[in-house]
Design a protein around this motif. Structure first.
Motif, PDB file in Angstrom:
ATOM      1  N   VAL A 261       0.810  -1.148   0.118  1.00 16.56           N
ATOM      2  CA  VAL A 261       0.030  -0.047   0.052  1.00 16.56           C
ATOM      3  C   VAL A 261       0.909   1.285   0.001  1.00 16.56           C
ATOM      4  O   VAL A 261       0.609   2.189  -0.596  1.00 16.56           O
ATOM      5  N   ASP A 264       2.435   1.963  -3.358  1.00 15.18           N
ATOM      6  CA  ASP A 264       1.451   2.273  -4.257  1.00 15.18           C
ATOM      7  C   ASP A 264       1.064   3.830  -4.411  1.00 15.18           C
ATOM      8  O   ASP A 264       0.945   4.735  -5.138  1.00 15.18           O
ATOM      9  N   VAL A 265       1.178   4.364  -3.024  1.00 16.71           N
ATOM     10  CA  VAL A 265       0.915   5.720  -2.624  1.00 16.71           C
ATOM     11  C   VAL A 265       2.320   6.505  -3.152  1.00 16.71           C
ATOM     12  O   VAL A 265       2.077   7.724  -3.758  1.00 16.71           O
ATOM     13  N   SER A 268       1.997   6.878  -6.996  1.00 14.32           N
ATOM     14  CA  SER A 268       1.059   8.071  -7.227  1.00 14.32           C
ATOM     15  C   SER A 268       1.498   9.489  -7.019  1.00 14.32           C
ATOM     16  O   SER A 268       1.269  10.283  -7.718  1.00 14.32           O
ATOM     17  N   ARG A 318      -1.798  11.643   1.194  1.00 13.54           N
ATOM     18  CA  ARG A 318      -2.499  10.357   0.710  1.00 13.54           C
ATOM     19  C   ARG A 318      -2.493   9.188   1.409  1.00 13.54           C
ATOM     20  O   ARG A 318      -3.028   8.171   1.516  1.00 13.54           O
ATOM     21  N   ARG A 321      -5.213   8.706   4.037  1.00 10.10           N
ATOM     22  CA  ARG A 321      -6.367   8.528   3.640  1.00 10.10           C
ATOM     23  C   ARG A 321      -6.194   6.998   3.044  1.00 10.10           C
ATOM     24  O   ARG A 321      -7.369   6.128   3.128  1.00 10.10           O
ATOM     25  N   ARG A 322      -5.129   6.725   2.679  1.00 11.90           N
ATOM     26  CA  ARG A 322      -5.253   5.366   2.089  1.00 11.90           C
ATOM     27  C   ARG A 322      -5.257   4.157   3.215  1.00 11.90           C
ATOM     28  O   ARG A 322      -5.830   3.142   3.025  1.00 11.90           O
ATOM     29  N   TYR A 323      -4.221   4.465   4.321  1.00 18.41           N
ATOM     30  CA  TYR A 323      -4.466   3.465   5.488  1.00 18.41           C
ATOM     31  C   TYR A 323      -5.898   3.510   6.246  1.00 18.41           C
ATOM     32  O   TYR A 323      -6.217   2.426   6.623  1.00 18.41           O
ATOM     33  N   ALA A 325      -8.455   3.751   4.723  1.00 21.48           N
ATOM     34  CA  ALA A 325      -9.309   2.876   3.597  1.00 21.48           C
ATOM     35  C   ALA A 325      -9.021   1.441   3.823  1.00 21.48           C
ATOM     36  O   ALA A 325      -9.983   0.528   3.548  1.00 21.48           O
ATOM     37  N   GLU A 326      -7.754   0.999   3.877  1.00 20.49           N
ATOM     38  CA  GLU A 326      -7.368  -0.294   3.960  1.00 20.49           C
ATOM     39  C   GLU A 326      -7.443  -0.956   5.604  1.00 20.49           C
ATOM     40  O   GLU A 326      -7.202  -2.163   5.601  1.00 20.49           O
TER      41      GLU A 326
END
Length: 369
Positions: A261, A264-265, A268, A318, A321-323, A325-326
């Motif tokens: 993860v 990926d961040v 991006s 980012r 936010r991603r953490y 969501a995961e």
């Protein structure tokens, strides 16, 4: 004067002088036109040459007209010699000033092309201008009949006294020359001193170095101090650099999933944000079992030093936010604090006298059968 002045002499001299002035004006207009065309080219050297010619060409035409006018007049040998020497000295001074402007402009253009920034190191420009003007003045004095040998001797003795009086100034001068010659620091570099000052180098002149920090304020640092202090140059040997961001996750997290993860961040951010390096190979390195989480370092690539703040800002947003969501937790350190409140101590019990002490209880035997 071998004969008296007649009207024909005045007319010829006036025509020669007027022709020189007219030629000077015509050359000035022509060179202005050439200057407009020179600014359209990519090479800056033609602009400098045309600008220098705009000074020497008109004055040379005027001096030539004055010389022809003086030759048309019936002057004595002494007066003709004085006029000739004066015009030659004037022409030499004009040529000297033009040459100083030309050479200084070429040096500045060279420094600009080497550093790639608008501001350039003016120390070499100033030294070049002073040397050329000094040589021109000495030649002009020699032309008018002034011996420069005693002058050079006096300047040598006086220069020694001036050097002793201006030790700090000369130390800064030679320190600036050494810095530029060794290419330790160049205008446009981002530096940080051990004393805390940091920013972009704007200019290195004969006395100090001008640094513009990120708050757009100028910091003036003497060249001698810059040469003696410990310094980090974030632009050399290359402008691109790597930055480190510290992150931590809970002990119940799947570290393989966390790494995927996070990468990926990073990819991006490297692809979307200006100043990042899209070709930079992202890296995640776990390194510490902390009290409440496992810490790791994320390595990002930026184009220059000042880009790191924007890259870090966007990456942290980012990643957070991603953490979320995961379902990856970033625990805060927890600590249990136990507070015990002690009451006032009871007063001590006074000692009892023998007759005040209670008798022990009497045991009565049961006599019933």
């Amino acid at each position: 004067m071998n004969r008296g002045l007649v009207l024909h002499d005045w007319v010829a001299a006036s025509i020669a002088l007027a022709a020189g002035i007219a030629a000077g004006l015509l050359l000035r207009v022509l060179l202005r036109w050439l200057g407009r065309h020179a600014r359209r080219t990519r090479w800056t050297g033609d602009d400098i040459i045309v600008d220098a010619l705009r000074t020497i060409a008109p004055w040379a035409a005027v001096v030539a007209g004055a010389a022809v006018a003086a030759s048309a007049l019936p002057l004595t040998t002494r007066v003709a010699g004085i006029v000739d020497h004066g015009l030659n000295a004037l022409l030499i001074l004009v040529i000297t000033l033009t040459a100083a402007r030309l050479v200084a402009g070429l040096v500045q253009s060279l420094a600009h092309s080497r550093t790639g920034v608008a501001g350039s190191a003016t120390i070499f420009v100033n030294i070049t201008r002073v040397v050329v003007v000094a040589m021109g003045v000495l030649v002009a004095l020699e032309t008018v009949g002034v011996s420069i040998a005693p002058l050079l001797t006096a300047l040598g003795v006086g220069g020694l006294a001036v050097a002793l009086a201006l030790q700090d100034t000369l130390a800064n001068l030679f320190a600036g020359v050494h810095i530029l010659a060794s290419k330790t620091v160049q205008p446009g570099d981002y530096i940080r001193l051990s004393s805390g000052e940091e920013g972009y180098v704007v200019d290195i002149n004969w006395r100090n170095t001008v640094v513009r920090n990120l708050s757009n304020n100028l910091v003036i640092i003497p060249n001698g101090r810059l040469a003696r202090t410990n310094m980090t140059n974030y632009t050399r040997p290359e402008q691109e650099l790597s930055i480190l961001v510290q992150v931590g996750v809970g002990y119940d997290s799947d570290l393989e999933h966390v790494e995927r993860v996070t990468l990926d961040v990073v990819d991006s951010v490297m692809a979307d944000i200006a100043g990042a390096l899209p070709g930079h190979e992202a890296a995640v390195r776990f390194h510490t079992f902390a009290d409440s989480r496992i810490n790791f370092t994320v390595i990002l690539g930026v184009g220059e030093f000042s880009d790191q703040y924007r890259i870090k800002h966007e990456f942290i947003k980012r990643l957070h936010r991603r953490y979320r969501a995961e379902g990856i937790s970033i625990p805060a350190p927890t600590r249990t604090v136990s507070l015990q409140q002690d009451g006032p101590e009871p007063p001590p019990t006074p000692a009892l006298l023998p007759h005040q002490r209670e008798a022990p209880p009497t045991t009565v035997a049961d006599t019933r059968r």
